[in-house]
Design a protein around this motif. Sequence first.
Motif: not given
Lengths: 185, 196
Positions: A63, A92-93, A95-97, A99
């Motif tokens: 990602e 950031n990726q 953190r999204k993963s 979350r």
Amino acid sequence: MQGVGTIRFVEIGRLGRIGRGGGRASGADSDAFDEWVAPHWGAMRRLAERLAGRDDRDDVLQEALLAAWSKRESYNVSRGTVQSWLLGIVANQARKSTRGRRRSYPLNDLDGGGTTGPAVHVRLDVDRAIVRLASRQRMAVELFYFVGLSVREVADVMGIAEGTAKSTLADARERLRSYLRDDYK
Amino acid sequence: MSDDIHDLLTRRGAAWRDGLGPDPDQKSMLARHGARRRAPLVAAAACVLVLLVAGGALLVRESSHRAATNSASNSASCAAPAFGDHPNPTTPDFGKRVSIGARTPGSAVEIYGRFYLATCADTATRGSPPGSSAPMTSVVLTFVDRNGQSTRLATIRHNSAGSFRVQIRIPPAAPAGPAILRDSAGHQLDVTVTNR
């Protein structure tokens, strides 16, 4: 770690010209992008594995690569190094993963399994304590101690001043000390 | 104490990095990413394609079925028998009467008939030709005057397609007034008998 100064403007310019439209990386476009990312690939991998765990590492990296590819023309060298830009995307990726499940990483994902260094139970205690840190403190610790960046590079990735990075690391150590007090006082 | 933690973290970080395996391949990861990212789109496009193909096949099947049915209907031509005083008479709409007008007793009238078929192959299965139709036999034309008196006029000789042409004569003794020409199948024409 390879210096960020090896990235020349001409390479960035070449990246900006090719593959406009955010399509799939291919041919010469992809090769140029690979060359651009390669010096920082190890740090990206380490950060992804620390933040997202071993199982999700590759997804996060993929990602992050796509995001970097699609946003490559927005990279501005005056705002930071390529390394800090790429690691910021990885963070950031990750953190999204992760979350909603930050506190539930399997500890064996964090445990590197090395035969040197602290004993297993100490490693687990340290990793458990690191996961309990505030996000900024944890990021500073991961980048400095595990990814292996300098304080200056940590500051670049986090978008803070070098002095702030130092104080953040100091605060993190104090917090870790309190978490580990029973074992290390 | 903080130095202890620093040392601990430094050793822990170094050990962790030492324990890492080789980095994943960067190039293949980017290449794989494109396919992985497109996978839902590819799947969605495949579904749409399947639906289009299936829908198209249904339309084609329905269309060919209709074509076969229409073809069968056209060729079988299962209209009811029609007769009248002019060539190519048409089957009257249900409930409507057909008149050949005023006729004097003893006058000759040409009567034409169509669709006098004993069978009607108006249903055909796809891929099979419609069945053949056989002409009626023993069709008799009868005149019925206003008093209900019947007079046998002719036995119809029609061709294999169920068409015929026959000349009849209004009975000379027919009283003036409304009368009918009727075939043995029950079809009829109105006629008005006049003395002029």
